[in-house]
Motif scaffolding. Sequence first.
Motif: not given
Length: 172
Positions: A3-7, A78-81, A91-97, A104-105
Amino acid sequence: MRYYLDFDRTLFDTDTFTPYLRERFEGEAINELPLVEFYRAINDLARDGSLTFEPGELSRFLYPDAASFLREKENAVTIITFGNKEFQEIKVKSALQGIPRMSVMYTGEVRKGEFLAPHTHLHKDAVLVDDSPVEREILGARCPSLGLFEMRRDGGEGDGRWPVIRVLSELS
């Protein structure tokens, strides 16, 4: 299944986050800027390290189903943004703590389809979920073996070119 997911607007409620971000700059000149210029200034602050977020500070902006889906699927996601790399990273690091094993890509200013196209081995048995029609169009043209889904967190109708989902559990 991979699964590739947009952020933004797939995992993260950007529309609710924006007023929060503006509140952080209440009374400052940056807050008076129109939205596009505001985000340009935010990107500059992220680039020079002036903008930071505490671990977990942004987790409240994850959509209710996002954290559970990420925990359930773990290494299959895998998050791809797309966008300013430094801003996306903080943003990603804080939100996904606290959510383990996140891959993440960060594509920076390279569109996702252009970024993934040379890596055909990553397309096999994979789906990508994104809210942006521009991203899906490029992905469809450059990565035709990827299954594409249109994320509609706003409950609106899709444009008819891709299957529409409104919550991540619809992928299972």
